[in-house]
Design an enzyme around this catalytic site. Structure first.
Site, PDB file in Angstrom:
ATOM      1  N   CYS A  56       8.599 -24.421   0.794  1.00 53.56           N
ATOM      2  CA  CYS A  56       7.769 -24.799   1.945  1.00 53.56           C
ATOM      3  C   CYS A  56       8.574 -25.180   3.185  1.00 53.56           C
ATOM      4  CB  CYS A  56       6.846 -25.944   1.559  1.00 53.56           C
ATOM      5  SG  CYS A  56       5.578 -25.384   0.412  1.00 53.56           S
TER       6      CYS A  56
HETATM    7  P1  NAD Z   1       3.563 -18.522  -5.120  1.00 52.71           P
HETATM    8  O1  NAD Z   1       4.436 -17.477  -4.579  1.00 52.71           O
HETATM    9  O2  NAD Z   1       4.031 -19.424  -6.218  1.00 52.71           O
HETATM   10  O3  NAD Z   1       2.188 -17.863  -5.639  1.00 52.71           O
HETATM   11  C1  NAD Z   1       1.494 -16.881  -4.946  1.00 52.71           C
HETATM   12  C2  NAD Z   1       0.689 -16.061  -5.968  1.00 52.71           C
HETATM   13  O4  NAD Z   1      -0.181 -15.184  -5.278  1.00 52.71           O
HETATM   14  C3  NAD Z   1       1.556 -15.192  -6.868  1.00 52.71           C
HETATM   15  O5  NAD Z   1       1.227 -15.474  -8.223  1.00 52.71           O
HETATM   16  C4  NAD Z   1       1.173 -13.755  -6.484  1.00 52.71           C
HETATM   17  O6  NAD Z   1       1.247 -12.853  -7.573  1.00 52.71           O
HETATM   18  C5  NAD Z   1      -0.256 -13.962  -6.003  1.00 52.71           C
HETATM   19  N1  NAD Z   1      -0.764 -12.937  -5.099  1.00 52.71           N
HETATM   20  C6  NAD Z   1      -0.143 -12.328  -4.044  1.00 52.71           C
HETATM   21  N2  NAD Z   1      -0.979 -11.457  -3.457  1.00 52.71           N
HETATM   22  C7  NAD Z   1      -2.160 -11.510  -4.128  1.00 52.71           C
HETATM   23  C8  NAD Z   1      -3.412 -10.853  -3.986  1.00 52.71           C
HETATM   24  N3  NAD Z   1      -3.641  -9.968  -3.010  1.00 52.71           N
HETATM   25  N4  NAD Z   1      -4.398 -11.137  -4.858  1.00 52.71           N
HETATM   26  C9  NAD Z   1      -4.187 -12.032  -5.849  1.00 52.71           C
HETATM   27  N5  NAD Z   1      -3.031 -12.694  -6.037  1.00 52.71           N
HETATM   28  C10 NAD Z   1      -2.025 -12.435  -5.192  1.00 52.71           C
HETATM   29  O7  NAD Z   1       3.100 -19.385  -3.881  1.00 52.71           O
HETATM   30  P2  NAD Z   1       2.805 -20.969  -3.796  1.00 52.71           P
HETATM   31  O8  NAD Z   1       4.069 -21.738  -3.869  1.00 52.71           O
HETATM   32  O9  NAD Z   1       1.682 -21.319  -4.714  1.00 52.71           O
HETATM   33  O10 NAD Z   1       2.297 -21.058  -2.287  1.00 52.71           O
HETATM   34  C11 NAD Z   1       1.066 -20.484  -1.887  1.00 52.71           C
HETATM   35  C12 NAD Z   1       0.770 -20.970  -0.484  1.00 52.71           C
HETATM   36  O11 NAD Z   1       0.568 -22.386  -0.480  1.00 52.71           O
HETATM   37  C13 NAD Z   1       1.881 -20.701   0.540  1.00 52.71           C
HETATM   38  O12 NAD Z   1       1.297 -20.447   1.789  1.00 52.71           O
HETATM   39  C14 NAD Z   1       2.617 -22.023   0.588  1.00 52.71           C
HETATM   40  O13 NAD Z   1       3.271 -22.216   1.811  1.00 52.71           O
HETATM   41  C15 NAD Z   1       1.490 -23.009   0.422  1.00 52.71           C
HETATM   42  N6  NAD Z   1       1.869 -24.309  -0.140  1.00 52.71           N
HETATM   43  C16 NAD Z   1       2.769 -24.352  -1.157  1.00 52.71           C
HETATM   44  C17 NAD Z   1       3.096 -25.593  -1.694  1.00 52.71           C
HETATM   45  C18 NAD Z   1       4.106 -25.685  -2.817  1.00 52.71           C
HETATM   46  O14 NAD Z   1       4.550 -26.801  -3.090  1.00 52.71           O
HETATM   47  N7  NAD Z   1       4.482 -24.598  -3.472  1.00 52.71           N
HETATM   48  C19 NAD Z   1       2.503 -26.769  -1.207  1.00 52.71           C
HETATM   49  C20 NAD Z   1       1.562 -26.662  -0.202  1.00 52.71           C
HETATM   50  C21 NAD Z   1       1.244 -25.422   0.333  1.00 52.71           C
END
Ligand code: NAD
Length: 448
Positions: A279
């Protein structure tokens, strides 16, 4: 409520499982069939404390996973988009967001009944209204605000504490394009009765998330810059400096009985080897790029990134104070996760340190309580020895480098105390007592 969650990474899966635990009926969707299978077998595809139990409890009753997005949208009233939003060099990469919006839009074509689409991913201000909404309209052939609702609901959970943070949030931001969309979000979160809720616009919701992350990243780089000055001047320990700063009662208020409140944010005012994770680095860079495009350059944040990116090299400098030649040096790197409690190594400051050590011919051993698998996957052909436990990791090391603040690394002084040839301990997190080992170096410290 019936909810679909698109994307089952850290945010999507944790949101899905917690919303199910709170009583909603949840369908999680991912393009990765292995993740979907794991979830349906109640096996967590990621490491997060408490996730295991919540999956076991809810899978098969209120929670299921699928790769069939259209089916999930058909059978729910609200979709949360929680796909990744990486940074791609000069701007935020909205590829996954666009795809998810297009797929949801397509599914809305054949759906009767009102549906609300909510962006939970972190996206730069304007994205929900200027990118997601038009994508939904064009793929569905329907009109936002009339045929379906649109909202933005940023997520503030911290990896390592994700379940606890989601189940007991400090605030919930509900950013709808209209009252009806915001009301749908309010209904989703009505189960969090006593939590402060902000009803606002999507772009303000988007901005709140970036501002929060940028503030914390700024505090870290500020502390690291002070640490670097302390080291340059010599005879000043940044840990003592920061202790003196923290005792300001505006930072750590004094209660009537004399006890101190220690707010969590003081941990961001501690020196170390820099911030990482999925992030802070990408979000700060995305906001800088967005500001540039808007004609409002983010000068301070540009420096926050610059300071952060230079910080891992400080760890190498500390090793080289004692061992100018890294070739053949046995170095144990303790911790590769970007912070304790998670197996996430994305943008971890340990990675550039590892790469320098390997590049300069050091004999590298790595130990991390849970993040070695992702590291093995990321560096499949590097000559890294993966130690099975902390004892094995430190046993033969000339140099021990602490890169992640895992609690068990506090045992290092006891583990090395009996050795005749004392290793150099380089504390990238300032987590050990500097007197506790014979040869100690730490960020923000240099003898006068
Ligand atoms: P991640 O990469 O762990 O997970 C994303 C998931 O989305 C993956 O499993 C991928 O296969 C799936 N995906 C991609 N395209 C898709 C589609 N078209 N249909 C269905 N699934 C699909 O990401 P994350 O760490 O969970 O982060 C997600 C969002 O949340 C980002 O914008 C991030 O900035 C935000 N965020 C993350 C955190 C954190 O601590 N990781 C905290 C707050 C906000």
């Amino acid at each position: 409520m019936k909810v679909s969650v698109i994307g089952t990474g850290y945010v999507g899966l944790v949101s899905g499982v917690c919303l199910a635990e709170k009583g909603h009926e949840v369908i999680c969707v991912d393009v990765d069939p292995r993740k979907v299978e794991n979830i349906n077998r109640a096996e967590p595809p990621i490491h997060e404390r408490g996730l295991d139990e919540l999956l076991q409890k809810n899978v098969g009753s209120r929670l299921r996973a699928t790769t069939d997005l259209a089916m999930a949208v058909q059978n729910t009233d609200l979709s949360l988009i929680a796909v990744g939003t990486p940074f791609k060099g000069d701007e935020i990469d909205l590829r996954f967001i666009r795809q998810a919006a297009a797929d949801i839009g397509q599914a809305l074509r054949g759906k009767s009944g009102y549906h609300v689409v909510v962006v939970k991913s972190t996206v730069v201000p304007g994205t929900t209204e200027n990118v997601v909404l038009p994508e939904l309209e064009s793929a569905s052939g329907r009109k936002a605000g009339i045929d379906f609702g649109v909202g933005m609901n940023p997520e503030f959970l911290r990896e390592g504490e994700a379940i606890a943070d989601f189940m007991a949030p400090d605030r919930i931001v509900l950013g709808g394009i209209d009252e009806k969309s915001t009301d749908a979000l309010a209904e989703l979160y009505a189960v969090f009765a006593d939590v402060a809720k902000i009803r606002t616009t999507p772009r303000t919701a988007e901005m709140i998330k970036y501002t929060a992350n940028s503030l914390l990243a700024t505090m870290i780089s500020f502390s690291n810059e002070i640490a670097n000055l302390a080291a340059a001047l010599g005879g000043i320990d940044v840990v003592e400096v920061m202790r003196g700063v923290h005792l300001d009662k505006r930072l750590t208020p004094i209660l009537a009985d004399g006890r101190r409140v220690i707010p969590g944010f003081t941990t961001y005012l501690e020196a170390g080897c820099g911030f990482g994770g999925s992030c802070f680095p990408k979000d700060v860079k995305a906001l800088i790029a967005h500001g540039e495009k808007a004609g409002s350059p983010m000068r301070l944040l540009s420096k926050v990134v610059e300071v952060n990116e230079a910080q891992p090299a400080r760890v190498i400098e500390l090793i080289k104070r004692h061992h100018p030649e890294l070739k053949g040096l046995a170095v144990s790197v303790l911790g590769v996760a970007f912070k304790p409690g998670t197996d996430d190594i994305r943008e971890s400051p340990a990675l550039p340190v590892l790469e320098t050590l390997l590049g300069e011919g050091a004999l590298v051993t790595v130990f991390d309580p849970i993040a070695t698998k992702p590291l093995q996957a990321a560096y499949p052909s590097q000559p890294i020895v993966f130690a099975p436990d902390l004892h094995a990791a430190v046993n033969e090391a000339d140099v021990i480098v602490l890169m992640t603040r895992w609690g068990e690394f506090k045992d290092v002084p006891a583990l090395v105390s009996g050795r005749t040839r004392q290793p150099l301990v380089v504390d990238g997190r300032r987590m050990l007592d500097k007197q506790s080992v014979a040869r100690y170096e730490g960020i923000g410290l240099r003898e006068a």
